[in-house]
Design a protein around this motif. Structure first.
Motif, PDB file in Angstrom:
ATOM      1  N   ALA A  90       0.857  -1.184   0.000  1.00  0.00           N
ATOM      2  CA  ALA A  90       0.000   0.000   0.000  1.00  0.00           C
ATOM      3  C   ALA A  90       0.891   1.231   0.000  1.00  0.00           C
ATOM      4  O   ALA A  90       1.896   1.276   0.709  1.00  0.00           O
ATOM      5  N   SER A  91       0.534   2.245  -0.771  1.00  0.00           N
ATOM      6  CA  SER A  91       1.361   3.455  -0.823  1.00  0.00           C
ATOM      7  C   SER A  91       0.917   4.509   0.185  1.00  0.00           C
ATOM      8  O   SER A  91       1.725   5.297   0.661  1.00  0.00           O
ATOM      9  N   HIS A  92      -0.385   4.547   0.504  1.00  0.00           N
ATOM     10  CA  HIS A  92      -0.960   5.626   1.319  1.00  0.00           C
ATOM     11  C   HIS A  92      -0.532   6.987   0.781  1.00  0.00           C
ATOM     12  O   HIS A  92      -0.335   7.950   1.556  1.00  0.00           O
ATOM     13  N   ASP A  93      -0.410   7.076  -0.544  1.00  0.00           N
ATOM     14  CA  ASP A  93       0.076   8.334  -1.109  1.00  0.00           C
ATOM     15  C   ASP A  93      -0.920   9.478  -0.920  1.00  0.00           C
ATOM     16  O   ASP A  93      -0.530  10.627  -0.753  1.00  0.00           O
ATOM     17  N   PHE A  94      -2.213   9.185  -0.915  1.00  0.00           N
ATOM     18  CA  PHE A  94      -3.191  10.258  -0.751  1.00  0.00           C
ATOM     19  C   PHE A  94      -3.050  10.909   0.621  1.00  0.00           C
ATOM     20  O   PHE A  94      -2.957  12.140   0.743  1.00  0.00           O
ATOM     21  N   ALA A  95      -3.009  10.105   1.674  1.00  0.00           N
ATOM     22  CA  ALA A  95      -2.882  10.658   3.029  1.00  0.00           C
ATOM     23  C   ALA A  95      -1.560  11.384   3.205  1.00  0.00           C
ATOM     24  O   ALA A  95      -1.506  12.446   3.857  1.00  0.00           O
ATOM     25  N   ARG A  96      -0.507  10.869   2.631  1.00  0.00           N
ATOM     26  CA  ARG A  96       0.803  11.495   2.772  1.00  0.00           C
ATOM     27  C   ARG A  96       0.866  12.812   2.010  1.00  0.00           C
ATOM     28  O   ARG A  96       1.489  13.786   2.463  1.00  0.00           O
ATOM     29  N   ARG A  97       0.212  12.866   0.848  1.00  0.00           N
ATOM     30  CA  ARG A  97       0.168  14.120   0.091  1.00  0.00           C
ATOM     31  C   ARG A  97      -0.688  15.161   0.808  1.00  0.00           C
ATOM     32  O   ARG A  97      -0.350  16.346   0.846  1.00  0.00           O
ATOM     33  N   VAL A  98      -1.791  14.722   1.398  1.00  0.00           N
ATOM     34  CA  VAL A  98      -2.608  15.645   2.185  1.00  0.00           C
ATOM     35  C   VAL A  98      -1.814  16.181   3.367  1.00  0.00           C
ATOM     36  O   VAL A  98      -1.883  17.375   3.705  1.00  0.00           O
ATOM     37  N   ALA A  99      -1.028  15.329   3.988  1.00  0.00           N
ATOM     38  CA  ALA A  99      -0.289  15.712   5.196  1.00  0.00           C
ATOM     39  C   ALA A  99       0.658  16.873   4.953  1.00  0.00           C
ATOM     40  O   ALA A  99       0.858  17.725   5.834  1.00  0.00           O
ATOM     41  N   VAL A 100       1.277  16.932   3.771  1.00  0.00           N
ATOM     42  CA  VAL A 100       2.273  17.982   3.496  1.00  0.00           C
ATOM     43  C   VAL A 100       1.770  19.008   2.490  1.00  0.00           C
ATOM     44  O   VAL A 100       2.548  19.804   1.956  1.00  0.00           O
ATOM     45  N   ASN A 101       0.449  18.972   2.235  1.00  0.00           N
ATOM     46  CA  ASN A 101      -0.155  19.912   1.280  1.00  0.00           C
ATOM     47  C   ASN A 101       0.449  19.810  -0.110  1.00  0.00           C
ATOM     48  O   ASN A 101       0.672  20.824  -0.790  1.00  0.00           O
ATOM     49  N   ALA A 102       0.735  18.586  -0.526  1.00  0.00           N
ATOM     50  CA  ALA A 102       1.254  18.368  -1.880  1.00  0.00           C
ATOM     51  C   ALA A 102       0.122  18.473  -2.905  1.00  0.00           C
ATOM     52  O   ALA A 102      -1.063  18.437  -2.550  1.00  0.00           O
ATOM     53  N   ARG A 103       0.489  18.598  -4.168  1.00  0.00           N
ATOM     54  CA  ARG A 103      -0.506  18.747  -5.227  1.00  0.00           C
ATOM     55  C   ARG A 103      -1.332  17.476  -5.388  1.00  0.00           C
ATOM     56  O   ARG A 103      -0.790  16.384  -5.454  1.00  0.00           O
ATOM     57  N   ILE A 104      -2.640  17.627  -5.446  1.00  0.00           N
ATOM     58  CA  ILE A 104      -3.572  16.534  -5.718  1.00  0.00           C
ATOM     59  C   ILE A 104      -4.584  17.059  -6.731  1.00  0.00           C
ATOM     60  O   ILE A 104      -5.105  18.176  -6.579  1.00  0.00           O
ATOM     61  N   ASP A 105      -4.842  16.281  -7.768  1.00  0.00           N
ATOM     62  CA  ASP A 105      -5.729  16.770  -8.820  1.00  0.00           C
ATOM     63  C   ASP A 105      -7.140  17.000  -8.281  1.00  0.00           C
ATOM     64  O   ASP A 105      -7.591  16.359  -7.327  1.00  0.00           O
ATOM     65  N   ASP A 106      -7.829  17.944  -8.908  1.00  0.00           N
ATOM     66  CA  ASP A 106      -9.143  18.374  -8.435  1.00  0.00           C
ATOM     67  C   ASP A 106     -10.161  17.238  -8.404  1.00  0.00           C
ATOM     68  O   ASP A 106     -10.990  17.161  -7.479  1.00  0.00           O
TER      69      ASP A 106
END
Length: 456
Positions: A59-75
């Motif tokens: 599992a990458s958990h990339d969504f939670a990790r990107r949210v954690a540091v305010n990284a770019r996530i597509d709309d």
């Protein structure tokens, strides 16, 4: 194994790739990610010693990790996952509070350099990185599951545990690990599960880890694989401790064992005696601290010299066999300034600093034990429910781990030549006080203090 040509000498010497990038807590995070991934396929396969290669889901958990540091996530992803900015702000506050703290960082990390602390099984995840994606607009990078800061340290630990010759202990370790990596069903676990469903990078099929079966443990040459097996078994079997505390002890113990294993193999390859680790617990500088500082510098040089010596021997053999291409590769690893020597050296000292076995991550450093590392040491050394008299425990720390703390043990082994016994006596008192402060020691009288594995 994957292409690790620059690490050939390191692999030959230590049996596993050891790089600065995979230091410290990344060892334990990788170990738990493998255990969790095996659990998700078949809990009964955890620590199975009979499989040719280990298979697990990542599992990458990339969504939670990107949210954690305010990284770019597509709309589009955000719209499906988050109901408005207030919800995103709440999730950002929650996920950022769950990040593993990496000592020595000088700037805010990117999302793939951040990892969620494995408080519950649903938070455990593998490594990931950002890579170009051909099917997306040019210049677009997206999460991909792969090794980035995981560099086989956790794979080594998993292999050590699953090859435990003591089947009874291995079965007990498996049950204890299952308690840590299985779904918790808690509110935090449910949130983590929901966030994971929005990951960009997902394993569809189990990942076959070909590198795990090729790792060499070298337990005939080092006591540390056995220390890891016994210590992890004691840690995960402590049913009286909260799940989070068992996880914290495991997070500290596994990296510590690998770093000490590395040093032991380096010194053995050079024909040197096992290391004597003087741990300083005093507040003020003393001759003991200088001795500890000098020993750390000596140990770092031992690792470099061992790599150079092994590279030189392999270079000579390749030349004698007429393989100039291979011989030239070894030349690059025969210099003290080479990354091939510097990175493993940094793995050793930065791993010890990360887990609290050194006083600091930079500057003039010495051996000590900060409270979380101290709790891990005691938890890994005493069987659940057992206790031991203080000086007997100090003596065993030397007998098993070559750690010297008190005057009695040093005197028994003629180790008071460079440090006066009174200095070691004060160090012993400071160590006793630190154990008591963490709830791991009960002081009954001037003559009797008892160390126990569970805080009181």
């Amino acid at each position: 194994m994957a292409d690790r040509s620059k690490a050939e000498v390191v692999l030959d010497l230590f049996g596993v790739n050891l790089e600065q990038q995979g230091r410290g807590f990344y060892v334990s995070l990788e170990l738990l990610a493998i255990a969790r991934g095996v659990y998700e396929i078949d809990p009964g396969a955890l620590l199975n010693k009979d499989v040719a290669s280990v298979a697990y889901l990542r599992a990458s958990h990339d969504f939670a990790r990107r949210v954690a540091v305010n990284a770019r996530i597509d709309d589009k992803t955000l719209e499906l996952a988050v109901d408005g900015e207030d919800t995103r702000a709440t999730l950002q506050a929650l996920s950022s509070s769950l990040l593993v703290q990496i000592p020595g960082r000088r700037k805010s990390p990117s999302w793939f350099n951040t990892h969620l602390y494995p408080f519950v099984g649903e938070l455990i995840h593998y490594d990931a990185a950002e890579r170009w994606e051909a099917r997306l607009p040019r210049g677009t990078k997206v999460p991909h599951i792969e090794r980035y800061v995981f560099r086989d340290g956790g794979t080594w630990a998993y292999r050590v545990l699953r090859t435990d010759p003591n089947d009874t202990r291995r079965a007990g370790t498996r049950e204890g690990l299952l308690e840590l990596v299985r779904d918790s069903g808690s509110p935090l676990g449910e949130v983590a599960h929901a966030l994971r469903s929005h990951d960009f990078a997902k394993d569809v099929e189990p990942y076959e880890d070909g590198s795990e079966s090729e790792i060499q443990i070298f337990d005939d040459f080092s006591p540390w694989p056995e220390h890891l097996r016994r210590g992890v078994h004691f840690i995960v079997s402590r049913g009286e401790l909260p799940r989070s505390k068992r996880t914290e002890c495991l997070m500290h113990w596994a990296p510590y064992c690998l770093a000490r294993h590395q040093l032991h193999l380096a010194r053995k390859s050079l024909g040197r005696a096992p290391e004597a680790v003087f741990s300083d617990f005093a507040k003020d500088a003393t001759p003991l601290r200088r001795l500890s500082q000098n020993a750390l510098e000596e140990f770092r040089k031992d690792i470099v010299n061992a790599i150079i010596a092994r590279a030189t021997a392999l270079h000579k053999r390749a030349r004698s066999e007429g393989n100039d291409t291979l011989a030239n590769r070894y030349v690059r690893q025969m210099s003290p300034s080479s990354t091939a020597t510097g990175s493993p050296r940094s793995f050793f000292s930065e791993t010890l600093a990360a887990v609290g076995a050194l006083n600091a991550t930079t500057g003039r450093r010495h051996f000590t034990m900060k409270p979380p590392m101290l709790e891990a040491l005691v938890s890994a050394s005493l069987a659940p429910g057992s206790e031991e008299e203080f000086y007997s425990f100090c003596s065993r720390l030397y007998d098993e781990y070559n750690i010297i703390i008190d005057d009695r043990t040093a005197g028994e082994h003629d180790l008071t030549v460079d440090v006066d016994a009174s200095v070691l006596s004060r160090n012993s008192d400071a160590f006793r006080s630190r154990l008591a402060a963490t709830g791991l020691l009960t002081h009954y009288s001037d003559a009797t203090s008892i160390v126990h594995g569970e805080p009181r």
